[in-house]
Design an enzyme around this catalytic site. Structure first.
Site, mmCIF file in Angstrom:
data_model
loop_
_atom_site.group_PDB
_atom_site.id
_atom_site.type_symbol
_atom_site.label_atom_id
_atom_site.label_comp_id
_atom_site.label_asym_id
_atom_site.label_seq_id
_atom_site.Cartn_x
_atom_site.Cartn_y
_atom_site.Cartn_z
ATOM 1 N N CYS A 1 -1.856 10.610 1.865
ATOM 2 C CA CYS A 1 -3.374 10.170 1.428
ATOM 3 C C CYS A 1 -4.247 11.289 1.846
ATOM 4 O O CYS A 1 -5.435 11.036 1.330
ATOM 5 C CB CYS A 1 -3.435 8.885 1.861
ATOM 6 S SG CYS A 1 -3.660 8.582 3.721
ATOM 7 N N PHE B 1 5.125 4.207 -0.563
ATOM 8 C CA PHE B 1 6.448 4.984 -0.258
ATOM 9 C C PHE B 1 6.211 5.878 0.915
ATOM 10 O O PHE B 1 7.216 6.423 1.294
ATOM 11 C CB PHE B 1 6.965 5.306 -1.365
ATOM 12 C CG PHE B 1 6.264 6.518 -1.874
ATOM 13 C CD1 PHE B 1 6.858 7.862 -1.567
ATOM 14 C CD2 PHE B 1 5.301 6.529 -2.672
ATOM 15 C CE1 PHE B 1 6.074 9.009 -1.967
ATOM 16 C CE2 PHE B 1 4.756 7.724 -3.395
ATOM 17 C CZ PHE B 1 4.965 9.045 -2.903
ATOM 18 N N GLU C 1 9.591 -0.239 -2.407
ATOM 19 C CA GLU C 1 10.889 -0.820 -2.659
ATOM 20 C C GLU C 1 11.607 0.554 -2.772
ATOM 21 O O GLU C 1 12.972 0.437 -2.891
ATOM 22 C CB GLU C 1 11.040 -1.636 -4.214
ATOM 23 C CG GLU C 1 10.202 -1.078 -5.372
ATOM 24 C CD GLU C 1 8.797 -1.274 -5.442
ATOM 25 O OE1 GLU C 1 8.364 -1.399 -4.267
ATOM 26 O OE2 GLU C 1 8.511 -1.239 -6.589
ATOM 27 N N GLU D 1 -5.797 11.433 -9.159
ATOM 28 C CA GLU D 1 -4.921 11.760 -7.976
ATOM 29 C C GLU D 1 -3.417 12.154 -8.274
ATOM 30 O O GLU D 1 -2.821 11.154 -8.920
ATOM 31 C CB GLU D 1 -4.889 10.389 -6.913
ATOM 32 C CG GLU D 1 -4.119 10.928 -5.607
ATOM 33 C CD GLU D 1 -3.755 9.517 -4.966
ATOM 34 O OE1 GLU D 1 -3.450 8.459 -5.310
ATOM 35 O OE2 GLU D 1 -3.995 9.726 -3.537
HETATM 36 P P1 NAD Z 1 1.528 1.934 -5.069
HETATM 37 O O1 NAD Z 1 0.272 1.566 -5.261
HETATM 38 O O2 NAD Z 1 2.270 2.326 -6.548
HETATM 39 O O3 NAD Z 1 2.376 0.914 -4.250
HETATM 40 C C1 NAD Z 1 2.063 0.501 -3.004
HETATM 41 C C2 NAD Z 1 2.841 -0.982 -2.798
HETATM 42 O O4 NAD Z 1 2.196 -1.849 -3.367
HETATM 43 C C3 NAD Z 1 4.222 -0.982 -2.768
HETATM 44 O O5 NAD Z 1 4.860 -1.734 -1.807
HETATM 45 C C4 NAD Z 1 4.635 -1.458 -4.335
HETATM 46 O O6 NAD Z 1 5.762 -2.198 -4.488
HETATM 47 C C5 NAD Z 1 3.217 -2.496 -4.402
HETATM 48 N N1 NAD Z 1 2.725 -2.586 -6.007
HETATM 49 C C6 NAD Z 1 2.760 -1.690 -6.857
HETATM 50 N N2 NAD Z 1 2.109 -2.307 -7.839
HETATM 51 C C7 NAD Z 1 1.615 -3.072 -7.655
HETATM 52 C C8 NAD Z 1 1.048 -4.426 -8.043
HETATM 53 N N3 NAD Z 1 0.421 -4.124 -9.414
HETATM 54 N N4 NAD Z 1 0.681 -5.635 -7.566
HETATM 55 C C9 NAD Z 1 0.894 -5.344 -6.312
HETATM 56 N N5 NAD Z 1 1.588 -4.809 -5.594
HETATM 57 C C10 NAD Z 1 1.857 -3.792 -6.130
HETATM 58 O O7 NAD Z 1 1.643 3.353 -4.201
HETATM 59 P P2 NAD Z 1 2.836 4.215 -3.796
HETATM 60 O O8 NAD Z 1 3.248 5.173 -4.917
HETATM 61 O O9 NAD Z 1 3.838 3.587 -3.086
HETATM 62 O O10 NAD Z 1 1.712 4.963 -2.539
HETATM 63 C C11 NAD Z 1 1.377 6.277 -2.809
HETATM 64 C C12 NAD Z 1 -0.235 5.743 -2.941
HETATM 65 O O11 NAD Z 1 -0.620 5.192 -1.611
HETATM 66 C C13 NAD Z 1 -1.270 7.127 -2.898
HETATM 67 O O12 NAD Z 1 -2.136 6.617 -4.003
HETATM 68 C C14 NAD Z 1 -1.820 7.468 -1.605
HETATM 69 O O13 NAD Z 1 -3.055 8.048 -1.664
HETATM 70 C C15 NAD Z 1 -1.756 6.066 -1.258
HETATM 71 N N6 NAD Z 1 -1.980 5.672 0.236
HETATM 72 C C16 NAD Z 1 -3.038 5.586 0.918
HETATM 73 C C17 NAD Z 1 -3.244 5.696 2.293
HETATM 74 C C18 NAD Z 1 -4.483 5.326 2.746
HETATM 75 O O14 NAD Z 1 -4.570 5.272 4.066
HETATM 76 N N7 NAD Z 1 -5.672 5.321 2.096
HETATM 77 C C19 NAD Z 1 -2.092 5.904 3.075
HETATM 78 C C20 NAD Z 1 -0.941 5.940 2.281
HETATM 79 C C21 NAD Z 1 -0.840 6.150 0.850
#
Ligand code: NAD
Length: 501
Positions: free
Chosen positions: A287, A155, A182, A386
């Site tokens: 991140c 997101f 979403e 985190e």
């Molecule tokens: P999230 O892991 O909750 O969701 C990411 C995506 O995965 C979304 O599209 C979600 O619908 C989907 N998803 C969620 N649970 C899932 C599952 N069990 N199986 C398959 N798909 C699933 O992350 P978020 O809250 O949207 O984003 C924040 C996180 O992203 C933080 O941990 C941040 O550090 C990380 N992030 C990392 C980077 C990087 O470059 N390493 C960059 C941006 C964000």
């Protein structure tokens, strides 16, 4: 035609058109600054995913066969249109994600940079050539696209992360299916629409919305060759396993705990400025946000005072308003999580110097101010988890070696930074630290997209990162060894007299 994002329901984008079934589950989209519902998004399941993948599969062969310079020219037009629509896209980001408009425009600038790099990755497919490796035999290599690639995105960067995936994949000749978060679905559909306006053939880029069910259907789909994921570490790990088990290429970038080490010889004002912008900017929802300051030796007390002064002056409010440093968190759930983390940090011995919970709530938005917790134990939950909010922990170390040990004992390795006046300390740090992106006297060391981007340890599963690394991830190498049996007199190199080269 431009999709009106004020429409009640954000549609999928499949085969070059908006698709929204009348029936079927929906999720609410909230404005984080007010808590109000501003729309809904269709939640696709296996059927919608199949429709999107079939559309991509049907478009993939012709797109792979389209000459590289022609593919690049579509991306070039996309870049121009993206640039023209910065303000519009920034408003979409701020409305659904909450970050300030200035920050959203910054995200757009980095996205445009990723498109620039995708224009140049096309030439990376050209490979190598070795002639006459045996009698009449030459060997050469080149890289070919994989077919249908999938992206699952978080997101916090509704434009930059999707663009850094699909621009490289499409430049390399693949078709792409994106499943965005979403929580922030509108920008992806707008991006697909702009790609269409740029001349991308229908089906080469598709967007299917949904949650876990859609993500898993995408990974499991037999016609998806590769999976790119960016999100939290537990999900990254699960997606890496699931994709690898299905024999797919996978890159899964996860969460982070980024440390910024401040040496006693550092410019403490510059370090405090950097810490405040890196810890609290975008409400800590990056991140590459810095969540731990490691204060070395005599730097600690003065540094904590300087950060505290700046944190108290940080302006929190609606990201769409002017003069704001930091917007709200993404959701009520995120707000509860950050509040609970602060509460636990005090129970576990941390000293709460600035408490973001003291800031008056603005209406029903998901606001919390910046928090600063000193003397945080590396055993505490605040240090280990985190939090993904505007909370900065201070950990103290006696010297550089102890600071480095602290950073390297942490399982994450996304980014690490040192502030120092010593080239020797900087060099020791940059060589010894276990992190994918390292900063020296800079707040957030996200490299320009000409380099690959990705962390180490629990911050990334799989080899290749995003951006410049994309040409490796979204292609595979083929090596051809050829022999022509016809006699070919005169094939040996002709040497000319000196002076005629
Ligand atoms: P999230 O892991 O909750 O969701 C990411 C995506 O995965 C979304 O599209 C979600 O619908 C989907 N998803 C969620 N649970 C899932 C599952 N069990 N199986 C398959 N798909 C699933 O992350 P978020 O809250 O949207 O984003 C924040 C996180 O992203 C933080 O941990 C941040 O550090 C990380 N992030 C990392 C980077 C990087 O470059 N390493 C960059 C941006 C964000």
């Amino acid at each position: 035609m431009t999709i009106d994002i004020s429409l009640d329901t954000v549609p999928h984008w499949i085969g070059g058109a908006a698709v929204a079934s009348v029936e079927g589950p929906r999720a609410e989209i909230h404005d984080p600054a007010t808590g109000r519902v501003i729309g809904t998004v269709v939640l696709g399941g296996a059927d919608a995913v199949d429709e999107a993948v079939v559309s991509a599969r049907n478009a993939a062969a012709a797109w792979a066969d389209t000459p590289g310079p022609v593919r690049a020219s579509v991306l070039h037009r996309f870049r121009v249109l993206l640039h023209e629509q910065i303000d519009d896209l920034a408003s979409i980001i701020t409305a659904e994600q909450g970050k300030t408009l200035a920050d959203a425009r910054g995200e757009l600038a980095r996205s445009i940079e990723a498109v620039d790099v995708s224009l140049s990755v096309v030439q990376q497919l050209k490979g190598e050539y070795a002639e006459q490796v045996a009698n009449g035999v030459d060997t050469y290599s080149f890289r070919q696209p994989l077919g249908v690639c999938a992206g699952i995105t978080p997101f916090n960067f509704p434009v930059m992360v999707p663009v850094s995936m699909f621009a490289a994949a499409i430049a390399c000749g693949n078709a792409f299916v994106l499943k965005p978060s979403e929580q922030v679905p509108s920008a992806s559909v707008r991006l697909a629409q702009i790609m269409s306006q740029a001349g991308l053939p229908d089906g080469v880029l598709n967007v299917v919305h949904g949650g876990v069910e859609a993500a898993e259907a995408l990974i499991d789909h037999p016609d998806v060759a590769a999976v790119s994921f960016v999100g939290s570490t537990p999900v990254a790990r699960a997606i890496y396993r699931r994709s690898a088990e299905a024999g797919k290429k996978v890159q899964a970038l996860g969460g982070a705990k980024n440390h910024l080490v401040v040496m006693p010889d550092a410019d403490l004002d510059a370090a405090a400025d950097a810490l405040v912008s890196a810890a609290y900017g975008a409400a800590g929802q990056r991140c590459m946000a810095v969540t731990v300051a490691v204060a070395v030796g005599s730097a600690a007390d003065a540094l904590v005072d300087k950060i505290a002064d700046r944190a108290r002056a940080f302006r929190v409010g609606d990201g769409a308003a002017s003069g704001i440093d930091m917007g709200p968190l993404i959701s009520a759930g995120a707000l509860d999580r950050v509040r609970a983390a602060l509460e636990r940090s005090v129970e576990q011995g941390g000293r709460l110097i600035v408490d973001g919970r003291d800031r008056p709530a603005a209406g029903d938005g998901y606001f919390i101010g910046p928090s600063l917790v000193d003397r945080v134990s590396v055993e505490s939950d605040l240090y280990r988890d985190e939090v993904f909010g505007p909370v900065l922990s201070v950990v103290r170390a006696d010297d550089l070696e102890q600071a480095l040990q602290i950073v390297n004992d942490n399982p994450y390795g996304n980014g690490a930074i040192i502030f120092t006046g010593s080239g020797t300390a900087a060099r020791r740090f940059s060589r010894g630290v276990l992190a994918g992106s390292v900063g020296i006297n800079v707040p957030i060391p996200v490299p320009i997209s000409w380099f690959g981007f990705g962390g180490w340890g629990d911050s990334r599963f799989g080899d290749d990162g995003l951006n410049y690394d994309g040409y490796r991830f979204y292609t595979r190498s083929k090596v051809v060894t050829q022999r022509w049996t016809e006699p070919t007199p005169g094939l040996a190199p002709h040497f000319v007299a000196a002076g005629r080269q």
